[in-house]
Design an enzyme around this catalytic site. Structure first.
Site, PDB file in Angstrom:
ATOM      1  N   PHE A 111       7.143 -49.867  70.721  1.00 51.36           N
ATOM      2  CA  PHE A 111       5.884 -50.132  71.411  1.00 51.36           C
ATOM      3  C   PHE A 111       5.130 -48.859  71.783  1.00 51.36           C
ATOM      4  O   PHE A 111       3.934 -48.902  72.055  1.00 51.36           O
ATOM      5  CB  PHE A 111       6.132 -50.995  72.662  1.00 51.36           C
ATOM      6  CG  PHE A 111       6.577 -50.228  73.875  1.00 51.36           C
ATOM      7  CD1 PHE A 111       5.646 -49.694  74.758  1.00 51.36           C
ATOM      8  CD2 PHE A 111       7.923 -50.025  74.138  1.00 51.36           C
ATOM      9  CE1 PHE A 111       6.056 -48.968  75.871  1.00 51.36           C
ATOM     10  CE2 PHE A 111       8.333 -49.312  75.244  1.00 51.36           C
ATOM     11  CZ  PHE A 111       7.397 -48.778  76.116  1.00 51.36           C
ATOM     12  N   LYS A 112       5.834 -47.729  71.783  1.00 53.51           N
ATOM     13  CA  LYS A 112       5.188 -46.470  72.128  1.00 53.51           C
ATOM     14  C   LYS A 112       3.985 -46.177  71.226  1.00 53.51           C
ATOM     15  O   LYS A 112       3.077 -45.466  71.630  1.00 53.51           O
ATOM     16  CB  LYS A 112       6.188 -45.314  72.017  1.00 53.51           C
ATOM     17  CG  LYS A 112       7.478 -45.440  72.816  1.00 53.51           C
ATOM     18  CD  LYS A 112       7.277 -45.336  74.305  1.00 53.51           C
ATOM     19  CE  LYS A 112       8.547 -45.050  75.092  1.00 53.51           C
ATOM     20  NZ  LYS A 112       9.602 -46.046  75.017  1.00 53.51           N
ATOM     21  N   ASP A 113       3.987 -46.701  70.016  1.00 52.47           N
ATOM     22  CA  ASP A 113       2.861 -46.459  69.112  1.00 52.47           C
ATOM     23  C   ASP A 113       1.548 -47.002  69.669  1.00 52.47           C
ATOM     24  O   ASP A 113       0.480 -46.464  69.381  1.00 52.47           O
ATOM     25  CB  ASP A 113       3.118 -47.118  67.745  1.00 52.47           C
ATOM     26  CG  ASP A 113       4.218 -46.420  66.949  1.00 52.47           C
ATOM     27  OD1 ASP A 113       4.284 -45.172  66.989  1.00 52.47           O
ATOM     28  OD2 ASP A 113       4.999 -47.127  66.275  1.00 52.47           O
ATOM     29  N   MET A 116       0.470 -44.164  71.894  1.00 52.46           N
ATOM     30  CA  MET A 116       0.399 -42.836  71.296  1.00 52.46           C
ATOM     31  C   MET A 116      -0.674 -42.754  70.216  1.00 52.46           C
ATOM     32  O   MET A 116      -1.347 -41.731  70.082  1.00 52.46           O
ATOM     33  CB  MET A 116       1.771 -42.494  70.719  1.00 52.46           C
ATOM     34  CG  MET A 116       2.122 -41.057  70.842  1.00 52.46           C
ATOM     35  SD  MET A 116       2.143 -40.447  72.538  1.00 52.46           S
ATOM     36  CE  MET A 116       3.810 -40.799  73.012  1.00 52.46           C
TER      37      MET A 116
END
Ligand SMILES: *Cc1c(COP(=O)(O)O)cnc(C)c1O
Length: 462
Positions: A111-113, A116
């Site tokens: 989920f960091k995408d 980011m």
């Protein structure tokens, strides 16, 4: 829109400077001075809209005049074009009234995408027009680092250094950090655990001479831009299940508290969220704190859900700031006590936290068992973090309210744990099938501020 520090003394900043700065100079985290709200009509209109349109409506009130509407729409479009699913954050049904929000269709499968990719776009735009270059240093338990490297590789105005705990990230995570060939990417394997990496990162920010000389910028979830981008999928998910006409609840696999704090912001903006449930693995300091046992650091016990192996949950400071009625002095005092080992939460603040969040934990065995069970009953292969979430959600959900559990990573990012639980080895999506054939490039560094600074200076040619 102005941003203030949770420790009360750093100068208030606009969105652009908040984003480029990361950690406040008094050691605190930036939060918006006021939380804007959306009307029920604005929220209702999101149902059926593209993820990008929802993102624009949700984030626009926070960015002030940093970008024009047209610029901001372009940045959003570019950010999410890299995703492998047209819905960006699709919902899958697990059981009657229990849904899984798949947040792993971005370029590095976690989920960091979501945050980011848009942060990369915003940094590039803001730095490009200022003609400035910054050094991004990030600490990661695996997913933030790979997402940051993917977002910043090859960009003109940034060098990116990622500190990860040597030997404690999965092979897919490590390879995503060590195989990019661009010269502005630097993967640093630190002899220590994630809390060490995060502590050294904070040390660098608090070393003003170094901070200013390399123009240090941060993209950990201490960066407000990260939290903001994650608010969006709470809206997209809830409105596809009937919000604002119907309340929904969310369960969030939690480590650094960024993701669940984004859910809290969504609620404050007017999204009808009933329960916000924190799900932790065996490193359950947050669960124990929410149950009234204070916040006292122990040691990290490595688990099969390594992205949540944490004792110092940085964004919890933002939650404390609100629980203490935005008293920066009180928060600074707590953080000072934390550096000595821990703190107890006052009765009033505890009540405020318990009114806002519920919590639960999953042991290693329970996590594994949930991966097995989910495959058997739903056909879904869960990553271990998502399994922690589903297990806790199952305990906490009520029949009347839809529960949405956040699936934070793709199972192929943690194939060993998934295979051990199910006998099935999850495949990487075809677009990254050659990951194991690419050569790796990394530097091992001791867990020491001076050694890290020296390495960064050398790599920058300073
Ligand atoms: C980062 C991460 C988490 C924890 O999210 P926080 O915002 O740090 O609470 C959970 N699962 C996965 C897969 C992650 O990468």
């Amino acid at each position: 829109m102005r941003y203030i520090s949770t420790r009360g003394t750093a100068p208030a900043l606009n969105f652009e400077d908040t984003m480029l700065t990361g950690l406040a100079r008094d050691g605190g985290l930036y939060v918006p001075e006021e939380i804007p709200t959306l009307s029920a009509d604005q929220i209702a209109a999101m149902s059926g809209q593209s993820y990008e349109d929802v993102a624009f409506t949700v984030m626009r009130p926070f960015i002030g005049d940093t970008f024009t509407d047209a610029e901001f729409r372009e940045l959003i479009a570019a950010a999410y074009a890299t995703f492998g699913h047209d819905a960006r954050a699709p919902l899958v049904q697990l059981a009657p009234n229990h849904f899984l929000l798949e947040l792993f269709h971005g370029p590095t499968l976690a989920f960091k995408d979501f945050a980011m990719q848009i942060i990369g776009q915003m940094f590039q735009k803001a730095l490009g027009r200022k003609g400035e270059r910054v050094t991004i240093v990030g600490a990661t338990s695996g997913d933030t680092g790979s997402a940051a490297i993917e977002a910043f590789r090859g960009l003109d105005n940034v060098d990116v250094f990622i500190l990860y705990p040597h030997g404690r990230v999965s092979e897919v995570q490590r390879r995503q950090m060590t195989t990019p060939t661009e010269s502005n990417v630097h993967a640093l394997a630190v002899y220590g655990d994630f809390d060490d990496c995060q502590a050294r990162l904070k040390d660098m920010f608090n070393d003003f001479e170094f901070r200013d000389s390399v123009k240090l910028a941060g993209v950990n979830s201490i960066n407000w831009g990260r939290v903001l981008a994650q608010v969006v999928y709470y809206f997209s998910a809830a409105t596809s299940l009937g919000a604002p006409g119907r309340e929904v609840s969310f369960t969030v696999p939690t480590g650094n508290f960024g993701d669940i704090f984004a859910g809290y912001i969504a609620k404050r903006m007017g999204l009808p969220i009933k329960d916000l449930v924190i799900a932790t693995n065996q490193n359950d300091i947050l669960d124990r704190c929410l149950k009234g046992q204070g916040y006292h650091k122990g040691t990290v016990h490595p688990s099969i859900s390594p992205s949540m192996d944490i004792q110092v949950s940085s964004n919890f400071e933002r939650a404390l700031f609100d629980a203490y009625d935005r008293d920066g002095k009180a928060v600074a005092q707590l953080m000072n006590e934390l550096s000595q080992g821990g703190f107890d939460v006052s009765q009033g603040a505890m009540q405020a936290l318990q009114d806002t969040y519920k919590s639960g934990r999953a042991s290693e065995e329970e996590t594994s068992a949930m991966i097995t069970q989910a495959l058997k009953h739903t056909g879904e292969l869960l990553c271990p973090h998502s399994a922690v979430g589903v297990k806790v959600a199952d305990e906490q959900r009520e029949e009347a309210t839809p529960m949405i559990t956040l699936a934070t990573a793709h199972p192929a990012k943690f194939p060993d744990a998934v295979e051990a639980a199910t006998g099935v080895r999850p495949d990487l999506p075809p677009r990254m099938a050659d990951l194991f054939d690419r050569p790796e490039r990394l530097t091992r560094v001791t867990n020491d501020l001076e050694a890290l600074k020296a390495h960064i200076n050398k790599a920058l040619g300073a």
